[in-house]
Scaffold this motif. Sequence first.
Motif, mmCIF file in Angstrom:
data_model
loop_
_atom_site.group_PDB
_atom_site.id
_atom_site.type_symbol
_atom_site.label_atom_id
_atom_site.label_comp_id
_atom_site.label_asym_id
_atom_site.label_seq_id
_atom_site.Cartn_x
_atom_site.Cartn_y
_atom_site.Cartn_z
ATOM 1 N N VAL A 28 0.867 -1.218 0.087
ATOM 2 C CA VAL A 28 0.047 -0.039 -0.052
ATOM 3 C C VAL A 28 0.923 1.173 0.105
ATOM 4 O O VAL A 28 0.552 2.069 -0.765
ATOM 5 C CB VAL A 28 -0.763 0.050 1.288
ATOM 6 N N ALA A 29 1.897 1.260 0.616
ATOM 7 C CA ALA A 29 2.850 2.278 0.845
ATOM 8 C C ALA A 29 3.526 2.698 -0.419
ATOM 9 O O ALA A 29 3.351 3.934 -1.163
ATOM 10 C CB ALA A 29 4.021 2.181 1.658
ATOM 11 N N VAL A 30 3.845 1.650 -1.092
ATOM 12 C CA VAL A 30 4.741 1.683 -2.250
ATOM 13 C C VAL A 30 3.767 2.060 -3.244
ATOM 14 O O VAL A 30 3.832 2.936 -4.503
ATOM 15 C CB VAL A 30 5.306 0.358 -2.960
ATOM 16 N N PHE A 31 2.378 1.636 -3.322
ATOM 17 C CA PHE A 31 1.461 1.897 -4.193
ATOM 18 C C PHE A 31 1.074 3.360 -4.373
ATOM 19 O O PHE A 31 0.851 3.958 -5.362
ATOM 20 C CB PHE A 31 0.062 0.973 -4.243
ATOM 21 N N ALA A 32 0.824 3.647 -3.133
ATOM 22 C CA ALA A 32 0.487 5.445 -2.917
ATOM 23 C C ALA A 32 1.653 6.135 -3.310
ATOM 24 O O ALA A 32 1.403 7.277 -4.097
ATOM 25 C CB ALA A 32 0.123 5.332 -1.265
ATOM 26 N N LEU A 33 2.797 5.483 -3.182
ATOM 27 C CA LEU A 33 3.968 6.481 -3.649
ATOM 28 C C LEU A 33 4.336 6.642 -4.857
ATOM 29 O O LEU A 33 4.405 7.815 -5.465
ATOM 30 C CB LEU A 33 5.282 6.134 -2.581
ATOM 31 N N VAL A 34 4.015 5.711 -5.362
ATOM 32 C CA VAL A 34 4.725 5.551 -6.995
ATOM 33 C C VAL A 34 3.438 5.703 -7.898
ATOM 34 O O VAL A 34 3.734 5.899 -9.193
ATOM 35 C CB VAL A 34 5.433 4.276 -7.347
ATOM 36 N N PHE A 35 2.030 5.519 -7.532
ATOM 37 C CA PHE A 35 0.682 5.518 -8.444
ATOM 38 C C PHE A 35 -0.125 6.477 -8.043
ATOM 39 O O PHE A 35 -0.159 7.630 -8.945
ATOM 40 C CB PHE A 35 0.480 4.259 -8.434
ATOM 41 N N LEU A 36 -0.550 6.628 -6.889
ATOM 42 C CA LEU A 36 -1.505 7.858 -6.343
ATOM 43 C C LEU A 36 -1.000 9.057 -6.236
ATOM 44 O O LEU A 36 -1.611 9.974 -6.754
ATOM 45 C CB LEU A 36 -2.211 7.082 -5.046
ATOM 46 N N ALA A 37 0.321 9.194 -5.603
ATOM 47 C CA ALA A 37 0.691 10.437 -5.449
ATOM 48 C C ALA A 37 1.189 11.347 -6.836
ATOM 49 O O ALA A 37 0.711 12.414 -6.903
ATOM 50 C CB ALA A 37 1.952 10.427 -4.545
ATOM 51 N N PRO A 38 1.679 10.610 -7.740
ATOM 52 C CA PRO A 38 1.722 11.354 -9.177
ATOM 53 C C PRO A 38 0.487 11.528 -9.592
ATOM 54 O O PRO A 38 0.542 12.726 -10.335
ATOM 55 C CB PRO A 38 2.639 10.357 -9.999
ATOM 56 N N ILE A 39 -0.551 10.817 -9.321
ATOM 57 C CA ILE A 39 -1.802 11.276 -10.044
ATOM 58 C C ILE A 39 -2.447 12.549 -9.427
ATOM 59 O O ILE A 39 -2.897 13.567 -10.037
ATOM 60 C CB ILE A 39 -2.690 10.188 -10.104
ATOM 61 N N VAL A 40 -2.336 12.608 -7.977
ATOM 62 C CA VAL A 40 -2.863 13.672 -7.218
ATOM 63 C C VAL A 40 -2.063 14.881 -7.648
ATOM 64 O O VAL A 40 -2.636 15.833 -7.899
ATOM 65 C CB VAL A 40 -2.829 13.281 -5.870
ATOM 66 N N TYR A 41 -0.898 14.786 -7.685
ATOM 67 C CA TYR A 41 0.061 15.842 -8.100
ATOM 68 C C TYR A 41 -0.382 16.570 -9.458
ATOM 69 O O TYR A 41 -0.230 17.604 -9.828
ATOM 70 C CB TYR A 41 1.370 15.749 -7.943
ATOM 71 N N SER A 42 -0.400 15.488 -10.381
ATOM 72 C CA SER A 42 -0.792 16.070 -11.706
ATOM 73 C C SER A 42 -2.118 16.675 -11.545
ATOM 74 O O SER A 42 -2.191 17.803 -12.377
ATOM 75 C CB SER A 42 -0.841 14.976 -12.706
ATOM 76 N N VAL A 43 -3.239 16.115 -11.157
ATOM 77 C CA VAL A 43 -4.361 16.863 -11.131
ATOM 78 C C VAL A 43 -4.230 18.448 -10.439
ATOM 79 O O VAL A 43 -4.793 19.237 -11.019
ATOM 80 C CB VAL A 43 -5.431 16.089 -10.328
ATOM 81 N N TYR A 44 -3.368 18.155 -9.312
ATOM 82 C CA TYR A 44 -3.178 19.506 -8.790
ATOM 83 C C TYR A 44 -2.635 20.613 -9.641
ATOM 84 O O TYR A 44 -2.897 21.736 -9.744
ATOM 85 C CB TYR A 44 -2.442 19.311 -7.322
ATOM 86 N N LEU A 45 -1.506 19.954 -10.329
ATOM 87 C CA LEU A 45 -0.814 20.996 -11.427
ATOM 88 C C LEU A 45 -1.887 21.500 -12.453
ATOM 89 O O LEU A 45 -1.636 22.789 -12.843
ATOM 90 C CB LEU A 45 0.560 20.467 -12.164
ATOM 91 N N SER A 46 -2.835 20.520 -12.855
ATOM 92 C CA SER A 46 -3.695 21.028 -13.871
ATOM 93 C C SER A 46 -4.570 22.185 -13.810
ATOM 94 O O SER A 46 -5.229 22.649 -14.838
ATOM 95 C CB SER A 46 -4.348 19.709 -14.376
ATOM 96 N N LEU A 47 -4.932 22.317 -12.514
ATOM 97 C CA LEU A 47 -5.748 23.200 -11.868
ATOM 98 C C LEU A 47 -4.983 24.664 -11.885
ATOM 99 O O LEU A 47 -5.797 25.748 -11.562
ATOM 100 C CB LEU A 47 -6.442 22.887 -10.477
ATOM 101 N N PHE A 48 -3.973 24.653 -12.295
ATOM 102 C CA PHE A 48 -3.008 25.983 -11.932
ATOM 103 C C PHE A 48 -2.551 26.199 -13.436
ATOM 104 O O PHE A 48 -2.310 25.755 -14.458
ATOM 105 C CB PHE A 48 -1.979 25.964 -10.980
ATOM 106 N N ARG A 49 -1.967 27.715 -13.472
ATOM 107 C CA ARG A 49 -1.283 28.235 -14.607
ATOM 108 C C ARG A 49 -0.456 29.168 -14.483
ATOM 109 O O ARG A 49 -0.630 30.236 -13.550
ATOM 110 C CB ARG A 49 -2.470 28.660 -15.513
ATOM 111 N N ASP A 50 0.717 29.041 -14.944
ATOM 112 C CA ASP A 50 1.819 29.932 -14.689
ATOM 113 C C ASP A 50 1.747 31.100 -15.581
ATOM 114 O O ASP A 50 1.994 31.162 -16.843
ATOM 115 C CB ASP A 50 3.306 29.426 -14.870
ATOM 116 N N GLN A 51 1.347 32.428 -15.246
ATOM 117 C CA GLN A 51 1.123 33.506 -16.095
ATOM 118 C C GLN A 51 2.132 34.456 -15.840
ATOM 119 O O GLN A 51 2.941 34.749 -14.807
ATOM 120 C CB GLN A 51 -0.023 33.903 -15.514
#
Length: 300
Positions: A28-51
Amino acid sequence: MAVQQPIADRAPRNRRRWTGWGFLAPFVAVFALVFLAPIVYSVYLSLFRDQLIGGTSFVGLDNYTQVLGDDAFWESLTRVGLFLVVQVPVMLLLALLVALAIDSGRLYGASFFRISIFLPYAVPAVVASLMWGFMYGDRFGLVGNVNDAFGTSLPDPLSPTWVLASIGNIVTWEFVGYNMLIFFAALRTIPTSLYEAASIDGASEWRVITSIKLPAIRGALVVATIFSIIGSFQLFNEPSILQSLAPNAITTDFTPNLYAYSLSFSGQQYNYSATVAIVMGLVTMVIAYVVQLRGMRKEL
């Protein structure tokens, strides 16, 4: 009247329950670190824009709206869609024919052919792309040598017209053996009693294939199809390596993954790149899910 279980009896049962979670904790720890965390971070990045003015700011779903109106994204998605429609059926058909030939027991040296066909899968995609890219060269590779030796003018495999077919040839060469093993493993699980019954009934080899073998490996066909669909939408290594050999044919938006990579590492547009990646993940998930549902319905 219900008798309450003593606390002493409940304690071992609770310990056993937590012991199971303890065994699952590393995964569960490895799955969360290498799979879930990048997805969550990508979704977070997609909600912002560097203007240019104001720096990084929250824009909500504006990046997704921009992707839906991005011609470069749709062209790359259409390209991999065409690649999927043509290459995947050809690859799976070849893999199925080879698996049926090896399973028939009539092929001399079946073990040798099985290993030989699987070997290309062991070659890294980068090495395979470089090897085939060298053979495709019309000035320095095999195609150029054939033209010089016979005075012919073979089509340039790295031209804009043929480069997608050339990449399809590389991918097919790499993964026919992998899918062949999936089909062959499924064929080996068919009970021999079915073959004996078919032999008693006088069924032909073609009848055995269509009535016994293909229905029995339908689940393996669905799995291989889903894997191939995911791989097609993730197409990156082959065009990325061949890009230096065919810069006029393979642009930075040749595939969605290559487009997202170029946006991030060449254009420094991390937020928009994450949005493209999220959209492609959703498209791949939906199509794979539809294929799985259709395969399960036919199986039922």
